[in-house]
Motif scaffolding. Sequence first.
Motif, PDB file in Angstrom:
ATOM      1  N   ASN A  68       0.584  -9.991  73.280  1.00  0.00           N
ATOM      2  CA  ASN A  68      -0.060 -10.301  71.992  1.00  0.00           C
ATOM      3  C   ASN A  68      -1.570 -10.131  72.089  1.00  0.00           C
ATOM      4  OD1 ASN A  68       2.264 -10.904  70.596  1.00  0.00           O
ATOM      5  ND2 ASN A  68       2.118 -13.125  70.879  1.00  0.00           N
ATOM      6  N   TYR A  69      -2.128 -10.636  73.182  1.00  0.00           N
ATOM      7  CA  TYR A  69      -3.579 -10.543  73.345  1.00  0.00           C
ATOM      8  C   TYR A  69      -4.019  -9.079  73.414  1.00  0.00           C
ATOM      9  CZ  TYR A  69      -8.240 -10.827  75.340  1.00  0.00           C
ATOM     10  OH  TYR A  69      -9.591 -10.668  75.564  1.00  0.00           O
ATOM     11  N   ILE A  70      -3.301  -8.288  74.199  1.00  0.00           N
ATOM     12  CA  ILE A  70      -3.630  -6.866  74.333  1.00  0.00           C
ATOM     13  C   ILE A  70      -3.526  -6.169  72.982  1.00  0.00           C
ATOM     14  CG2 ILE A  70      -2.885  -4.684  75.367  1.00  0.00           C
ATOM     15  CD1 ILE A  70      -1.900  -6.399  77.792  1.00  0.00           C
ATOM     16  N   TYR A  71      -2.420  -6.400  72.301  1.00  0.00           N
ATOM     17  CA  TYR A  71      -2.167  -5.753  71.012  1.00  0.00           C
ATOM     18  C   TYR A  71      -3.204  -6.178  69.966  1.00  0.00           C
ATOM     19  CZ  TYR A  71       0.619  -4.221  66.953  1.00  0.00           C
ATOM     20  OH  TYR A  71       1.055  -3.619  65.806  1.00  0.00           O
ATOM     21  N   ASN A  72      -3.471  -7.458  69.883  1.00  0.00           N
ATOM     22  CA  ASN A  72      -4.424  -7.952  68.884  1.00  0.00           C
ATOM     23  C   ASN A  72      -5.849  -7.491  69.169  1.00  0.00           C
ATOM     24  OD1 ASN A  72      -2.376  -9.295  67.518  1.00  0.00           O
ATOM     25  ND2 ASN A  72      -2.697 -11.227  68.621  1.00  0.00           N
ATOM     26  N   THR A  73      -6.199  -7.397  70.446  1.00  0.00           N
ATOM     27  CA  THR A  73      -7.532  -6.901  70.798  1.00  0.00           C
ATOM     28  C   THR A  73      -7.698  -5.451  70.370  1.00  0.00           C
ATOM     29  OG1 THR A  73      -7.668  -8.411  72.701  1.00  0.00           O
ATOM     30  CG2 THR A  73      -9.139  -6.510  72.701  1.00  0.00           C
ATOM     31  N   LEU A  74      -6.655  -4.658  70.550  1.00  0.00           N
ATOM     32  CA  LEU A  74      -6.714  -3.252  70.157  1.00  0.00           C
ATOM     33  C   LEU A  74      -6.768  -3.101  68.640  1.00  0.00           C
ATOM     34  CD1 LEU A  74      -4.120  -1.851  72.709  1.00  0.00           C
ATOM     35  CD2 LEU A  74      -6.565  -1.370  72.702  1.00  0.00           C
ATOM     36  N   THR A  75      -5.950  -3.860  67.930  1.00  0.00           N
ATOM     37  CA  THR A  75      -5.949  -3.748  66.468  1.00  0.00           C
ATOM     38  C   THR A  75      -7.252  -4.266  65.870  1.00  0.00           C
ATOM     39  OG1 THR A  75      -4.835  -5.894  66.253  1.00  0.00           O
ATOM     40  CG2 THR A  75      -3.444  -3.931  66.304  1.00  0.00           C
ATOM     41  N   GLY A  76      -7.902  -5.183  66.567  1.00  0.00           N
ATOM     42  CA  GLY A  76      -9.175  -5.691  66.078  1.00  0.00           C
ATOM     43  C   GLY A  76     -10.356  -4.847  66.516  1.00  0.00           C
ATOM     44  N   GLY A  77     -10.091  -3.810  67.296  1.00  0.00           N
ATOM     45  CA  GLY A  77     -11.174  -3.000  67.840  1.00  0.00           C
ATOM     46  C   GLY A  77     -11.121  -1.531  67.491  1.00  0.00           C
TER      47      GLY A  77
END
Length: 396
Positions: A68-77
């Motif tokens: 989740n952290y990896i995915y959310n960081t990418l979608t937020g970046g």
Amino acid sequence: MKLFKRIYYPVMGVLLAAALVMGFVDAYVSGTGHTDAALAAAARTHVETIAGYSRDAYNPTGKTQASNYIYNTLTGGGFLTATPTTADDGITSVSYRTENGAYVPTVTRVTSAASDDTLTVMDGDKYVDSDMTNVIAVVPGTDTLSGTAGQAVLVAASYEAVLGSESASAAVPVGVLLELALDAAANGNYRNDIVFLFYDGGTQDDLGLYVFAEQFAGFDGIAGRIGLVGHFAPLGDGSEFTLYAGGNAAVLGDYSSVNGSHFLSSAINKLLGIEAAGGAFDVPAVSAGQFGVANPPADTFADLPSSAVEKQTGLLTRFLGTYGSADLDTYADSDGGVFFSYMNGTVAYPKYVSYILGGVILALAAAVVIVNAKKKSFSFGRSFAGLFVQIVSLLA
């Protein structure tokens, strides 16, 4: 005998001088280079977060938190999300997102059970019914953006931890690749598509990597367009980067200029049966890693030196810079390669060069025996003493 000495010693001297020159030149061009301090600091933040999750094979909740952290960081970046679809045969498809008719950096998250075909390829029947969750982020290259599906470079790291450990050293390549993906989405101008794979099952013989290779057909069949693999993982106890697998002369030749602190050789790989990138792809591959901690409970973020993240940031930045726009076909056509550590650098060359050097050493060794026999001064003791250096050199 005088004539023999005039031939023998100069040839040995030339071989020694060549070895020294290769070592000094390689040590000079293979320095660690510049590391972006801001990028390394941002990556270290990711490492701290990921290492805080209990993400081993027996903690699916912790693994979900990490993905989740990896995915959310990418979608937020800067990455747009794409929803995958999985057919009855276990093959997953997904498309690039577009803006104004052009592909843009896209991320998807896929949870798949390893298929029978995948388990057959990796000889991993013990992993039946194992669900793997992979986060796949793709930055389209200039070839693909021009309208022709281009070649692709895969950079991969597993976010899974060892049982009973924070596995901070394993989180380092994940955190660095995560920050490099954000940077590539914002500033990348590579010729090749870059695939950032954050995969599950790193402690299960790289199961998630095989699931991606065998069961992912998304992004215009990108798994089949991969021409080079970079696989990054921690290795035992130590502190420096090690090139621990790879057998392509052209790839190794370029990689020897990426980083200068490697402490294994292809001879050791051959003896241990090490395969680059787990053998999941039938393309040139490099497996490299910074040594982790031998005692898993001690592999904590608090004990992780800042240099670990900085060095890995520098290496992976240069890895993408070296191969991101390279013509990957030239690597596919290259012969097998040899590499070894020397003078704090990596010497790499095609295998046929080692055969030539070995032939010269054998010829010199034979010359010693022949000359001694003709001079009727043959002695097993003296001959073996004289051949000692050549024997050691030949074994090396």
